[in-house]
Write a protein that holds these residues in place. Structure first.
Motif, PDB file in Angstrom:
ATOM      1  N   SER A 264      -8.446 -23.376 -41.549  1.00  0.00           N
ATOM      2  CA  SER A 264      -8.524 -24.368 -40.527  1.00  0.00           C
ATOM      3  C   SER A 264      -7.668 -23.533 -39.021  1.00  0.00           C
ATOM      4  O   SER A 264      -7.564 -22.391 -39.124  1.00  0.00           O
ATOM      5  N   ASP A 265      -7.745 -24.684 -38.094  1.00  0.00           N
ATOM      6  CA  ASP A 265      -7.273 -23.872 -36.847  1.00  0.00           C
ATOM      7  C   ASP A 265      -5.794 -23.475 -36.827  1.00  0.00           C
ATOM      8  O   ASP A 265      -5.679 -22.552 -35.948  1.00  0.00           O
ATOM      9  N   HIS A 266      -4.998 -23.994 -37.763  1.00  0.00           N
ATOM     10  CA  HIS A 266      -3.505 -23.508 -37.562  1.00  0.00           C
ATOM     11  C   HIS A 266      -3.346 -22.811 -38.904  1.00  0.00           C
ATOM     12  O   HIS A 266      -1.989 -22.757 -39.431  1.00  0.00           O
TER      13      HIS A 266
END
Length: 145
Positions: free
Chosen positions: A87-89
């Protein structure tokens, strides 16, 4: 001449089947569905499957658009499944075990704590609701007097 043409066409038609695509349905496959907490399918999640008592991966792959991944175990025992959802994080890692019996069927698998304790949480919620209704009715009776 006709026999020669017939033999040649038979020979050519046999080679057509050599380049065909065939399929078969396999019993005993284990299917895994990866979803978010709101039951939305997660595609392209990395899956790694380890056979019982093995440190080398049995198979690797990614989930399809519907969050599904399947494999066919070749032995019974406790199989390890690693899921990596990027994911982005950062990555979300999940690991659990699936026990396969002698008939190559799923005997049991580890559930998330939410799934394991869902019945207990539901029963507690039901009991708190009943006691809340009883308390409400008692306070209403006192207020009317």
């Amino acid at each position: 001449m006709i026999l020669r043409t017939l033999f040649l066409s038979l020979l050519l038609s046999a080679t057509v089947f050599a380049h065909g695509v065939f399929h078969n349905i396999v019993d005993g496959a284990v299917a895994i569905r990866v979803t978010a907490p709101n039951n939305i399918a997660i595609d392209n999640a990395k899956i790694t499957i380890y056979a019982p008592e093995s440190s080398l991966p049995f198979t690797k792959g990614k989930t399809d658009l519907n969050g599904n991944f399947a494999f066919v175990p070749d032995s019974h025992g406790k199989w390890k499944v690693d899921i990596d959802v990027p994911s982005d994080h950062g990555s979300h890692l999940k690991s659990f075990h699936v026990t396969i019996d002698e008939k190559q069927n799923v005997k049991e698998f580890e559930k998330t704590p939410y799934d394991r304790y869902l019945n207990i949480i539901s029963a507690l919620g039901f009991l708190f609701g009943i006691f809340g209704i009883i308390s409400l009715l008692k306070t209403r009776k006192k207020d009317t007097n």
